[in-house]
Design a protein around this motif. Structure first.
Motif, PDB file in Angstrom:
ATOM      1  N   TYR A 132       7.183  35.276 -16.034  1.00  0.00           N
ATOM      2  CA  TYR A 132       7.177  34.125 -16.938  1.00  0.00           C
ATOM      3  C   TYR A 132       5.811  33.445 -16.935  1.00  0.00           C
ATOM      4  O   TYR A 132       5.204  33.215 -15.888  1.00  0.00           O
ATOM      5  N   GLU A 133       5.327  33.114 -18.137  1.00  0.00           N
ATOM      6  CA  GLU A 133       4.079  32.373 -18.300  1.00  0.00           C
ATOM      7  C   GLU A 133       4.325  31.223 -19.264  1.00  0.00           C
ATOM      8  O   GLU A 133       5.100  31.362 -20.217  1.00  0.00           O
ATOM      9  N   SER A 134       3.651  30.092 -19.017  1.00  0.00           N
ATOM     10  CA  SER A 134       3.877  28.936 -19.881  1.00  0.00           C
ATOM     11  C   SER A 134       2.574  28.219 -20.183  1.00  0.00           C
ATOM     12  O   SER A 134       1.595  28.327 -19.442  1.00  0.00           O
ATOM     13  N   GLN A 135       2.582  27.479 -21.274  1.00  0.00           N
ATOM     14  CA  GLN A 135       1.439  26.692 -21.722  1.00  0.00           C
ATOM     15  C   GLN A 135       1.809  25.220 -21.684  1.00  0.00           C
ATOM     16  O   GLN A 135       2.929  24.846 -22.046  1.00  0.00           O
ATOM     17  N   LEU A 194      -5.016  22.629 -22.055  1.00  0.00           N
ATOM     18  CA  LEU A 194      -5.608  23.523 -21.065  1.00  0.00           C
ATOM     19  C   LEU A 194      -6.079  24.802 -21.741  1.00  0.00           C
ATOM     20  O   LEU A 194      -5.624  25.143 -22.839  1.00  0.00           O
ATOM     21  N   PRO A 195      -6.974  25.555 -21.101  1.00  0.00           N
ATOM     22  CA  PRO A 195      -7.455  26.812 -21.684  1.00  0.00           C
ATOM     23  C   PRO A 195      -6.311  27.781 -21.954  1.00  0.00           C
ATOM     24  O   PRO A 195      -5.310  27.809 -21.232  1.00  0.00           O
ATOM     25  N   GLU A 196      -6.456  28.578 -22.989  1.00  0.00           N
ATOM     26  CA  GLU A 196      -5.435  29.556 -23.336  1.00  0.00           C
ATOM     27  C   GLU A 196      -5.211  30.525 -22.178  1.00  0.00           C
ATOM     28  O   GLU A 196      -6.161  30.979 -21.537  1.00  0.00           O
ATOM     29  N   GLY A 197      -3.963  30.808 -21.890  1.00  0.00           N
ATOM     30  CA  GLY A 197      -3.624  31.727 -20.816  1.00  0.00           C
ATOM     31  C   GLY A 197      -3.498  31.079 -19.455  1.00  0.00           C
ATOM     32  O   GLY A 197      -3.159  31.751 -18.476  1.00  0.00           O
TER      33      GLY A 197
END
Length: 723
Positions: A111-114, A128-131
């Motif tokens: 899982y990754e989130s922004q 925040l920076p992408e990724g």
């Protein structure tokens, strides 16, 4: 078959919410300023809801759609995760995340989130920076910073970072001396960060491991977590965080509004069985580290929240040791630890709660397959409650006159909604592309089981409608069984839902006996009755849906994970004549060996079997699918994570080997996922699972041919940049 009553309830509106993509801009609409200036109107806002009619305002007519949802679309799906509201109510910070889109070449992972900060509907900015994936979002007490956990390029473990709301770059503000931070909180004055961190490293042990001495003593090498406090600026002065003594293995904590104490969730060891049977909340004085009180609830515990005046805590917990789930809302005196239940015995489940500024308590309540928002007075009496229509409420956060919820619906995954005088105002549309997807009609139905018990479930119709003679039907059985399926977004890598509907299947998710959200008495009905009434409910669901004309009686299959995997194994052996195909995931095949290989033996005893195997060996064996392999005519695909400690992979080996030896003509396949546990975490393993599941049903269920050859052992991957 005797006449069965089949009742349709809660018809789901079919129009879809159309939204453009989120507008990435800063700014606060005038309505937000108005509410921020009147924080004490929060309860008044609740009282002026427009209930279900408010949701309809979010929908508009749409033209006919053509594209069904596919397995590849799973990795385009994003949803709103954790949420934090600024102290003045003007901003909402939230996560939007999902798994990497491996279809389009992104690197496989979990899982990754922004991090997003919103000020109104479709008004949000990425700070925040992408990724850059983050977790555990918090606002500082003055609202000027949003803090979060992140592992930076120069970090060995996760630390606490913060980004200024009004412009500027993010920076690290706190870290534990020698381990990753698991959770954090601000002191009320905004000068101190409290942290829950992992166990300290063991240099001597690390040296031994490098020399090959890496033996593990099972359940005797517990690594306890630690708590620290760090003053802002200590990092700049090379000052280590100060340790705070805490009791046992800490799972979570929160700090009181005046900063004098913390509510600490603690258990004797890290073992999951202790989480289920021995976890308790402690009131800990932050100055002396003394335990003021222990909340001696008798069973499982869930969400805990401290009231604005610090005198009361809300706690969602079980009512006794045999209560399968923490679903009852309690009020706790933080001075003494004394508690009392507010909704014990009700046919519902409390799932999340949040205190309002005036001392009232808002709680999300699931009633069967639907949900509602209820507000309690300080004395525990009900002030009012509201029905959100087709929305399924999942979490609630509030501050500064702003109340937000995350909610999903049959037409979309979890999104952010704000509570306003007009009802629920949608703030996010994380998947605008879903507006171009044709989803099958979805509704809640009820049927009557053979002994008169009414059972509820979620039915997804095939896209294009049900053909004459009935559609191939997949029973998607949830695990637990102390869980329940709601009439919201039902599709995921293991849940066929709308993907299967797009391929011509009907999908039914039964809330069979043992499920929550129907009261503790209902959730206890399966106890001391393995594979009895609970799985008879599945057969009765099939027969009811056949009688309705939904299902073709010769093309009904079953799938599920964990306890749902047990249901699949039972349906494919003992009930083989009823079901044409099965897909079992991390499921149970032998109740005797399950006791000896699981990490939750006491949980099984307390809320499932209510007896030990040695008290009745034969009964345990009779309730095991391996005993009934002689009846197995149902093609079954068995899948399991190699690192599963909840249900050992040996359970799948046993069923696979038993079928191969005793019923070699029955199609069976076993697929193992290296590095995965009780459920697949990585994107590639999820994609592989979904493809295999649907292909198995296409081979054996859609055709109704139980003797068809095994499909190719490798799924057809549609990867744009595969190597």
């Amino acid at each position: 078959m005797r006449e069965r009553q089949v009742a349709f309830t809660a018809r789901v509106e079919q129009s879809r919410v159309r939204r453009t993509g989120a507008v990435l801009r800063r700014g606060t609409p005038s309505s937000c300023h108005e509410l921020a200036a009147r924080p004490n109107r929060r309860v008044a806002l609740f009282k002026s809801f427009v209930s279900a009619s408010a949701l309809s305002a979010l929908t508009i007519a749409t033209p006919a759609l053509a594209d069904p949802l596919t397995s590849e679309d799973l990795f385009r799906i994003k949803s709103v995760g954790s949420v934090a509201v600024s102290p003045d109510g003007s901003r909402v910070a939230y996560q939007v995340g999902g798994r990497p889109n491996i279809i389009e070449g992104e690197e496989n992972g979990g899982y990754e989130s922004q991090l997003m900060i919103g000020t109104g509907p479709n008004q949000a900015a990425s700070y925040l920076p992408e990724g850059m994936s983050v977790s555990d979002i918090k606002f500082s007490p003055d609202g000027r910073w949003v803090s979060f956990l992140h592992k930076g390029e120069d970090d060995e473990e996760r630390s606490v970072y913060a980004v200024p709301v009004y412009g500027g770059s993010y920076r690290k503000v706190a870290q534990s001396p020698d381990a990753g931070v698991i959770a954090h909180a601000w002191s009320p004055d905004g000068q101190t960060i409290y942290m829950l961190a992992g166990a300290a490293g063991d240099d001597a042990r690390d040296k031994e491991k490098k020399k090959g001495f890496d033996a593990i003593v099972y359940e005797e090498e517990a690594q306890l977590r630690r708590m620290f406090r760090s003053r802002l600026g200590d990092l700049d002065n090379d000052v280590d965080a100060t340790a705070i003594a805490i009791p046992g293995y800490v799972t979570e904590f929160s700090v009181s509004p005046d900063g004098s104490y913390a509510v600490v969730g603690s258990q004797p060891t890290p073992q999951i069985d202790d989480t289920y049977t021995s976890k308790r909340f402690h009131i800990v004085d932050l100055a002396s580290a003394d335990v003021r009180a222990v909340v001696e609830t008798p069973g499982k515990v869930g969400d805990a929240e401290i009231s604005p005046d610090g005198r009361t805590m809300s706690l969602i917990a079980g009512v006794d040791m045999n209560d399968p789930a923490a679903t009852t809302l309690h009020l706790v005196d933080t001075a003494t630890g004394e508690f009392r239940a507010l909704n014990a015995g009700a046919a519902e489940a409390a799932t999340d709660a949040e205190w309002l500024d005036d001392g009232k308590l808002a709680a999300i309540i699931h009633v069967g397959a639907q949900s509602l928002l209820r507000v309690y007075n300080a004395d525990g009496s009900v002030d009012h409650q509201h029905d959100p229509g087709a929305l399924i409420l999942r979490s609630i956060e509030a501050d500064g006159g702003t109340v937000t919820v995350t909610a999903d619906a049959p037409s979309h995954p979890a999104e952010l909604f704000r509570v306003t005088p007009d009802g629920f105002t949608r703030w996010t549309d994380s998947n605008p592309w879903l507006a171009n997807i044709d989803l099958g009609k979805q509704e809640t139905i009820k049927y009557t089981a053979r002994d008169g018990q009414v059972i509820e479930g979620i039915l997804v119709h095939p896209v294009g409608g049900i053909p004459e003679g009935g559609a191939p039907l997949i029973l998607d059985v949830h695990g637990g069984p102390e869980a329940h399926d709601s009439n919201g977004w039902t599709t995921n890598y293991g849940g066929p839902g709308h993907i299967a509907a797009g391929k011509g299947y009907a999908v039914f998710q039964p809330n069979y006996r043992g499920s929550t959200a129907y009261g503790t008495a209902f959730s206890k009905q399966h106890q001391n009755d393995y594979a009895g009434k609970e799985f008879n409910d599945l057969v009765d669901a099939k027969r009811a849906l056949v009688e309705m004309g939904v299902a073709d009686p010769d093309r009904v299959g079953v799938t599920g994970g964990s306890y749902g995997g047990y249901a699949t194994a039972w349906s494919s052996t003992a009930l083989s004549e009823e079901f044409a195909a099965g897909v079992m995931f991390v499921g149970i095949s032998n109740q005797i060996s399950k006791f000896g290989t699981t990490d939750i033996p006491y949980e099984m005893y307390n809320v499932h079997s209510r007896k030990w195997p040695w008290e009745d060996w034969q009964a345990m064996l009779d309730a095991s699918p391996i005993t009934h392999v002689g009846k197995a005519e149902t093609p079954i695909l068995i899948m399991h994570g190699e690192e599963d400690t909840r249900v050992s992979p040996s359970q799948s080996y046993e069923l696979y080997r038993s079928i191969k030896v005793r019923k070699p003509e029955t199609p069976v396949r076993l697929v193992l996922y290296p590095g995965e546990g009780h459920g697949n975490s990585k994107a590639a393993a999820r994609y592989d699972y979904n493809l295999r599941m649907l292909r198995w049903f296409d081979t054996y269920l859609k055709t109704g041919d139980r003797k068809a050859p095994l499909p190719d052992p490798r799924p057809e991957l549609k990867l744009q940049d595969s190597e």
